[in-house]
Motif scaffolding. Structure first.
Motif, PDB file in Angstrom:
ATOM      1  N   HIS A   3     143.181 137.223 -14.917  1.00  0.00           N
ATOM      2  CA  HIS A   3     142.304 138.010 -15.796  1.00  0.00           C
ATOM      3  C   HIS A   3     140.815 137.686 -15.695  1.00  0.00           C
ATOM      4  CE1 HIS A   3     145.682 139.864 -17.774  1.00  0.00           C
ATOM      5  NE2 HIS A   3     146.172 138.711 -18.187  1.00  0.00           N
ATOM      6  N   HIS A  46     150.948 143.654 -16.890  1.00  0.00           N
ATOM      7  CA  HIS A  46     150.116 144.323 -17.901  1.00  0.00           C
ATOM      8  C   HIS A  46     150.107 145.839 -17.717  1.00  0.00           C
ATOM      9  CE1 HIS A  46     148.134 141.254 -20.394  1.00  0.00           C
ATOM     10  NE2 HIS A  46     148.447 140.452 -19.383  1.00  0.00           N
ATOM     11  N   HIS A  82     147.533 139.186 -26.968  1.00  0.00           N
ATOM     12  CA  HIS A  82     146.997 139.173 -25.600  1.00  0.00           C
ATOM     13  C   HIS A  82     147.094 140.550 -24.945  1.00  0.00           C
ATOM     14  CE1 HIS A  82     146.066 138.198 -21.548  1.00  0.00           C
ATOM     15  NE2 HIS A  82     147.312 138.278 -21.127  1.00  0.00           N
ATOM     16  N   HIS A  97     146.829 132.100 -15.323  1.00  0.00           N
ATOM     17  CA  HIS A  97     146.812 133.276 -16.183  1.00  0.00           C
ATOM     18  C   HIS A  97     145.388 133.717 -16.523  1.00  0.00           C
ATOM     19  CE1 HIS A  97     148.469 135.371 -20.048  1.00  0.00           C
ATOM     20  NE2 HIS A  97     147.993 136.215 -19.178  1.00  0.00           N
ATOM     21  N   HIS A 144     151.220 139.317 -12.261  1.00  0.00           N
ATOM     22  CA  HIS A 144     150.862 139.370 -13.677  1.00  0.00           C
ATOM     23  C   HIS A 144     150.049 140.628 -14.011  1.00  0.00           C
ATOM     24  CE1 HIS A 144     150.510 137.891 -17.675  1.00  0.00           C
ATOM     25  NE2 HIS A 144     149.221 138.221 -17.645  1.00  0.00           N
TER      26      HIS A 144
HETATM   27 ZN   LIG Z   1     147.976 138.354 -19.184  1.00  0.00          ZN
END
Ligand SMILES: [Zn+2]
Ligand SMILES: [Zn+2]
Length: 245
Positions: free
Chosen positions: A29, A68, A207, A24, A64
């Protein structure tokens, strides 16, 4: 001392730590920089501790990033607001994840243009059905040798599917139950005290508000244990936390 309980707790937290710290916070990111050797070490640990349910970083990262960009809309790969239960959501997530992994679905460029860690040999080996089954056999053998009673065997499916189960809990609860600190125009929530058990992952509202911020805790009563460990790694020179712009 119940060895099975210790094994379960260790597997839960080690698998989860590398899920949040590497898959993650790094693969998706890029919240920190690290050397190639450390990156490989963390990659290896992710495979080893997720074992039978190893999630390949590049497929995880792309999916992922989509989560977002499309949070809680129809294009979100796993919003709880588009599935009748957690099982249906998990099933859809697996289908999308596999389509990226097997290159049946080429992701849009915006989801691949940023760095994605890739280790082809380990991914081929780790994803292979024989490797996955070998891990399952290992978990079964540990239970056969150490279980104090038959009932403990019911925990085995959690070991088999550890990575996806932890992901599904975060995606389902973190976008459905809890409170909000920020208005993110989606349904992301902070699920409260369970944040600790999920190593900070259940502060989804925080987050989603600042996706490059390595610290998921924003209020004095919120604790993001993974971030605290990352601060130690940063201090020790193992990683370099990126400044948030
Ligand atoms: Zn994330
Ligand atoms: Zn989310």
């Amino acid at each position: 001392m119940n060895f099975i309980l210790v094994f379960f707790i260790l597997h839960w937290f080690l698998s989860l730590f590398f899920h949040t710290f590497f898959l993650h916070r790094f693969a998706s990111h890029k919240m920190y920089e690290t050397s190639k050797n450390w990156e490989r070490f963390f990659y290896l640990c992710t495979w080893l501790f997720q074992g039978s349910s190893y999630l390949v970083p590049r497929a995880y990262g792309v999916m992922h990033r989509m989560h977002h960009a499309y949070s809680d809309t129809e294009k979100d790969p796993h919003s709880p607001h588009f599935f009748k239960d957690i099982y249906e959501m998990l099933k859809n997530t697996v289908i999308i994840y596999r389509s990226f992994l097997l290159n049946k679905n080429i992701p849009e460029e915006e989801f691949t243009k940023d760095y994605l860690p890739v280790w082809d040999k380990l991914d081929k080996f780790g994803h292979h059905i024989i490797t996955r089954i070998s891990f399952m056999v290992l978990y079964i053998l540990i239970y056969v040798f150490f279980t104090p009673s038959f009932w403990w065997f019911f925990l085995l499916p959690i070991h088999f599917l550890m990575g996806p189960i932890q992901g599904a809990i975060v995606n389902w609860c973190g976008h459905k139950y809890g409170y909000s600190n920020f208005n993110n125009t989606d349904h992301s929530k902070n699920t409260g005290p369970f944040g600790f058990i999920l190593l900070g992952e259940l502060f989804q509202n925080n987050h989603h508000h600042a996706k490059r911020d390595a610290n998921f805790a924003k209020k004095w009563f919120e604790v993001d244990l993974t971030y605290q460990i990352m601060r130690v790694f940063n201090f020790a020179g193992i990683i370099r936390l990126n400044k948030i712009s």
